[in-house]
Design an enzyme around this catalytic site. Structure first.
Site: not given
Ligand code: GCO
Ligand code: MG
Length: 404
Positions: A238, A341, A285, A314, A264, A214, A149, A161, A212, A404
């Site tokens: 993701e 992951e 995930r 995740h 996740e 996020h 990733r 992030y 990701d 976030w």
């Protein structure tokens, strides 16, 4: 009956980071381990377990895993949610560990046996700039990873992030109160496709590349992003947008063929039902520790299989080696495994948790020992007291709090 739950304990320890672990002991002395870590909200789960779950468990038949799952889920009246589902997961996983140890078999044998030889994992490459991220990709490919990733800091966006601080493992929960980080979607949409392109230009297409988002984008922005990287053939993008409203993913699906992964932060089969049955995602995930344990995650993966959706659990460092041990038992046995992951835990964490899995040529190989194949050193755990740490928040330039 020898199989009664005689003791149940909650161990809170912070070797490098916080973990909440459940230890169940049966009347004939078999011990089972479960992970109850909920990053940044650890003590809520510890209390849910100690104050509300454990008193109801003592004396129950440890062999009745499905019945205990229903007792804790339906019996509480209050359903779903991360605190509840993480607590149930920890008990469930510990009961599977006990069942395996009693049978003298690794848990994957109880789940039908191996459906593959190893579990494909992806590692994290990150960098404070593109050059540093490329070096990190180079290092991981050199270590034999087949999937990576890629995340790089964004120019002009403070602390975006996904980027490691210093040389340690990436761990976003970094302060005793939530730190404030920045976000700028326009900068992201302009820069991120470019840094992913730099990875393909330097290293080619002979490995899986993941990314990701996020939860930072709206569905339309996610469509724009996904379309702009289609020629890079990502394994997935993701969490392109938050998934509380599962229908939001319809628009992303219409706009781009880039594969989508999410889940996740989701905790139950009902949280992913529309995503799966409408084929709005390619990978789910949800994890063994945040979605109700092996018993419930297996139901999610079975539903996903009906609709051509694969697993992609995740596995950040806030999921303890107990979780990863359990995840691998499921990953190796299900028909619709996608990827797992893997952020390797550091040496200090392994002073407390001694897992039996190992990495071989980009695949994690689960332990063949009875149960989950993990040992926990309680004396070592006592050396690392709880250390409150929070995930950061993200704000736009004008101060607006962002996802976030
Ligand atoms: C990932 C995740 C993590 C999470 C963290 C939160 O894809 O690995 O997004 O980095 O932010 O696990 O607890
Ligand atoms: Mg993520």
């Amino acid at each position: 009956m020898t199989d009664r739950i005689e003791r149940a304990e909650v161990i809170v320890t912070a070797p490098a980071r916080n973990f909440v672990t459940v230890k169940l002991t049966t009347s004939d002395g078999i011990v089972g381990w479960g992970d109850a870590t909920l990053n940044g909200r650890e003590l809520a789960v510890a209390s849910y377990l100690s104050d509300h779950v454990i008193p109801t468990l003592i004396g129950k038949d440890a062999s009745r895993i499905g019945d205990i799952w229903s007792y804790l889920y339906k019996g509480a009246y209050w359903r779903r949610g991360p605190v509840t589902m993480t607590a149930i997961a920890a008990i469930d996983v510990a009961l599977w560990d006990i069942k395996g140890k009693r049978a003298g078999l690794p848990v994957h044998e109880l789940l039908g046996g191996k459906a593959r030889d190893g579990v494909l994992v992806y590692a994290h490459a990150s960098g404070a700039d593109v050059a540093e991220m490329l070096d990190d990709v180079d290092r991981l490919l050199g270590e034999g990873y087949r999937a990576v990733r890629g995340q790089a800091a964004l120019v002009g966006v403070p602390d975006a992030y996904g980027v490691r601080h210093g040389t340690g493992v990436y761990d976003p929960a970094d302060a005793s109160l939530p730190s404030e980080t920045g976000w700028d979607t326009a900068a992201y949409l302009e820069q991120a496709p470019g840094y992913l392109r730099a990875i393909r230009e330097r290293f080619g297409f002979g490995f899986h590349l993941l990314h990701d988002c996020h939860h930072r984008l709206t569905p339309n922005e996610a469509g724009i992003f996904g379309r702009s990287v289609e020629d890079l053939k990502l394994f997935w993008m993701e969490d392109p947008t938050p998934a509380e409203n599962q229908e939001k993913f319809r628009l992303i699906r219409q706009r781009t063929t880039t594969p989508i992964a999410t889940g996740e932060v989701l905790n139950s089969i009902w949280d992913v039902q529309t995503l799966i049955t409408e084929q709005l995602i390619d990978y789910v995930r949800t994890s063994v520790s945040h979605a109700g344990g092996i018993t419930h995650l297996r139901r999610i993966f079975d539903l996903a299989d009906l609709y051509g959706v694969r697993s992609g659990s995740h596995g950040a460092t806030d999921l303890s080696p107990v979780s990863l041990s359990a995840a691998l038992q499921l990953d190796i046995s299900i028909p619709n495994f996608g990827i797992q992951e893997y952020m390797a835990h550091d040496a200090v964490t392994h002073e407390v948790f001694r897992p039996g899995y190992h990495l071989d040529d980009g695949y994690l190989i689960p332990s063949d020992a009875p149960g989950l194949g993990i040992e926990v050193d309680e004396d070592a755990a006592r050396r690392f007291p709880y250390n409150p740490k929070y995930l950061p928040v993200a704000r736009l330039a004008d101060g607006t709090l962002h996802d976030w």
